[in-house]
Structure formats: C-alpha cells, structure tokens
Design an enzyme around this catalytic site. Structure first.
Site, PDB file in Angstrom:
ATOM      1  N   LYS A 199       4.833  -1.175  -7.386  1.00 33.32           N
ATOM      2  CA  LYS A 199       4.114  -2.412  -7.056  1.00 33.32           C
ATOM      3  C   LYS A 199       3.800  -3.177  -8.345  1.00 33.32           C
ATOM      4  O   LYS A 199       3.113  -2.668  -9.222  1.00 33.32           O
ATOM      5  CB  LYS A 199       2.829  -2.080  -6.298  1.00 33.32           C
ATOM      6  CG  LYS A 199       3.098  -1.335  -4.987  1.00 33.32           C
ATOM      7  CD  LYS A 199       1.840  -0.980  -4.241  1.00 33.32           C
ATOM      8  CE  LYS A 199       0.982   0.003  -4.982  1.00 33.32           C
ATOM      9  NZ  LYS A 199      -0.050   0.625  -4.132  1.00 33.32           N
ATOM     10  N   THR A 241      -9.173  -8.740  -3.094  1.00 40.68           N
ATOM     11  CA  THR A 241      -7.953  -7.942  -2.918  1.00 40.68           C
ATOM     12  C   THR A 241      -8.238  -6.463  -2.686  1.00 40.68           C
ATOM     13  O   THR A 241      -7.330  -5.634  -2.761  1.00 40.68           O
ATOM     14  CB  THR A 241      -7.072  -8.075  -4.178  1.00 40.68           C
ATOM     15  OG1 THR A 241      -7.836  -7.633  -5.322  1.00 40.68           O
ATOM     16  CG2 THR A 241      -6.631  -9.514  -4.410  1.00 40.68           C
ATOM     17  N   GLY A 249      -8.486  -2.965  -1.298  1.00 37.06           N
ATOM     18  CA  GLY A 249      -7.787  -2.270  -0.216  1.00 37.06           C
ATOM     19  C   GLY A 249      -6.303  -2.567  -0.124  1.00 37.06           C
ATOM     20  O   GLY A 249      -5.624  -2.059   0.776  1.00 37.06           O
ATOM     21  N   THR A 250      -5.773  -3.352  -1.074  1.00 47.12           N
ATOM     22  CA  THR A 250      -4.363  -3.748  -0.992  1.00 47.12           C
ATOM     23  C   THR A 250      -3.425  -2.541  -0.940  1.00 47.12           C
ATOM     24  O   THR A 250      -2.513  -2.480  -0.108  1.00 47.12           O
ATOM     25  CB  THR A 250      -3.971  -4.607  -2.219  1.00 47.12           C
ATOM     26  OG1 THR A 250      -4.957  -5.609  -2.409  1.00 47.12           O
ATOM     27  CG2 THR A 250      -2.638  -5.258  -2.022  1.00 47.12           C
ATOM     28  N   GLY A 251      -3.636  -1.576  -1.840  1.00 46.05           N
ATOM     29  CA  GLY A 251      -2.724  -0.428  -1.927  1.00 46.05           C
ATOM     30  C   GLY A 251      -2.769   0.452  -0.694  1.00 46.05           C
ATOM     31  O   GLY A 251      -1.726   0.874  -0.173  1.00 46.05           O
ATOM     32  N   CYS A 252      -3.971   0.719  -0.211  1.00 42.45           N
ATOM     33  CA  CYS A 252      -4.131   1.538   1.005  1.00 42.45           C
ATOM     34  C   CYS A 252      -3.442   0.850   2.186  1.00 42.45           C
ATOM     35  O   CYS A 252      -2.761   1.481   2.994  1.00 42.45           O
ATOM     36  CB  CYS A 252      -5.612   1.707   1.351  1.00 42.45           C
ATOM     37  SG  CYS A 252      -6.630   2.337   0.015  1.00 42.45           S
TER      38      CYS A 252
END
Length: 267
Positions: free
Chosen positions: A176, A210, A212-215
């Site tokens: 990412k 932003t 919580g984007t990865g989860c």
C-alpha cells in the site's frame, strides 16, 4: 429459506472508538454483503487522539473463540489484524494452518497515530509463522520497513518491497503506497505474486479522517475472496470500496476521524 451470505472471520483487536479493528472489519463485511464473525485478540482504549491502553487476551481465549466459530459455523475467508504478541501470532498461525480458507494478513504494527500495536519480539513470528500462510499480505510502507528493512521512496521501491514480503511465503503481496513521500495526486498500490503485477491507482483526497483504512481494505479483500473472486478482482473491488470510504471520512472527537464504512448506502 434465504440464501446464506458468505462467511468471513476477522481475528483482530477491538477499537473502542469504532473506526478500526474488529469494529471496522465487521462494518466493512456488512457493507459488502458477507456475514462477519470475530475473534478478539486484544482490547484497546482508543479514540480519535490515539491508543490510551491495550490489553491482549490469553492465547486460550483466542483459541476458544476461533474453534467455536470455525468448528460450528465454518468460514470462507479469514482476515487477521492486530495480534499484539509473539504468543498470539503463533497461536493464530497454528489455527490458520488447520483451516481450509483463504487468509488475508494485515501485519498491523502501529496505529494511525503511531502507537505500537505489535511487540518487537513478535516480528519474527509474523515473518516465519504467519506470512507463509497468507493468500494476500497487505502491509503499508511502515510495516514493510518493520518486517523487511526495505525503505520505499518511489514505485520502484514498492516492487523491491513486494519481493521482500513475498520471500516470506505469502501467495500475493499488496503493498500500500498511501505513505509514499512527495506530493502525489494519486494513491498507488502494487499487487503482485512475483509474476503478475497489478498497479492500482486512486485519487488522493484532501481528508485527514483516515482512521481504519488498513483494516477496512484487508476486510474488503477477504470479503471478495469469500465470494469466490480471484485475488486481483477481490483487491480491485476492495480498493474501490476503500476509496469511497476515504472520500467520505468524517470528523470524530478532537483528532483523526474514521473512514465512512456506510458511504455507499448513504450516498
């Protein structure tokens, strides 16, 4: 009788503020039409300003939750997030090794606020026990550096990072690029299995909310895999969902707000 939706299990920590972790995972799964189930690995006291405290659960509690769900209900994809310690990483890896379902590993190392969510002693267990079981591993650039020592400055560096992650054994690496240095108009991610390369571009929004984007991305990928999509299609659909959630991220508390998991329903 109604058709049952696909079944997805998240193995992760709880975020009391509702923006990341188990809460983000389950909201994502609901939004994408799958049935979300959970194994909680740790409880955090967390809000828009950061993580005030974290308490990991005993390995036997994690094992009991996992067995309760998988042995009775079954599962069509698993997503892992915050695993906190080497003991929990090894416990979860052992459970996953006996489960016949695709696995998305989000190797969570630090929170959006820079708070550590994985003990340094657990990194080796992630490399040797968890990543080899992953259908897709989804590290951000900070997690790539933590796990491999590769520092990414540009797209060529993302390719090197993917190679370093794939060397630990996952079938696919999704690197990412949201934290790429410089003023880029687009966010670029690289998905590769070492042979195929898929470069995924999306607009960069001027929105600091932003959390919580990865989860959310990892859960969206797992949801697509549970529906039977191939990895590239699952990742492409997940990226599209997360891009919409990022654009709609909203202020919460005094710090960094969450992405909006319900953006499509509210649009």
């Amino acid at each position: 009788m109604n058709d049952r939706p696909p079944l997805v299990l998240t193995v992760a920590g709880s975020d009391s503020g509702g923006g990341a972790g188990i809460q983000a995972d389950l909201k994502t799964m609901l939004a994408l039409g799958v049935h979300g189930m959970s194994v909680i690995t740790a409880v955090t006291a967390q809000n828009s300003l950061g993580v005030q405290g974290a308490w990991e659960l005993p390995a036997e509690a994690v094992r009991a939750q996992y067995r309760a769900v998988v042995d009775d209900i079954g599962v069509q994809a698993v997503k892992t997030g915050m695993l906190a310690s080497a003991v929990l990483v090894e416990t979860v890896a052992e459970l996953l090794a006996g489960t016949d379902a695709p696995v998305v590993v989000d190797p969570v190392g630090v929170s959006k606020h820079g708070d550590p969510l994985l003990a340094a002693s657990a990194l080796d267990a992630v490399r040797t026990a968890l990543l080899p079981l992953a259908t897709v591993a989804t590290p951000n650039l900070d997690e790539v550096a933590q796990l491999t020592g590769v520092t990414v400055e540009d797209e060529d560096g993302m390719r090197r990072a993917a190679g370093a992650i794939l060397a630990y054994g996952p079938r696919w690496a999704l690197i990412k690029g949201g934290h790429l240095p410089g003023d880029h108009a687009e966010v670029v991610d690289l998905l590769t299995d070492g042979t195929e390369e898929h470069w995924l571009y999306a607009p960069r929004y001027d929105n600091r909310h932003t959390h919580g984007t990865g989860c959310t991305l990892a859960s969206a990928v797992a949801s697509g895999l549970a529906k039977g999509l191939a990895v590239p299609e699952a990742v492409r659909e997940a990226k599209s969902y997360v891009t919409g959630a990022l654009a709609a991220g909203f202020a919460l508390g005094a710090g960094i707000g969450p992405v909006d998991h319900g953006w499509a329903q509210r649009r």
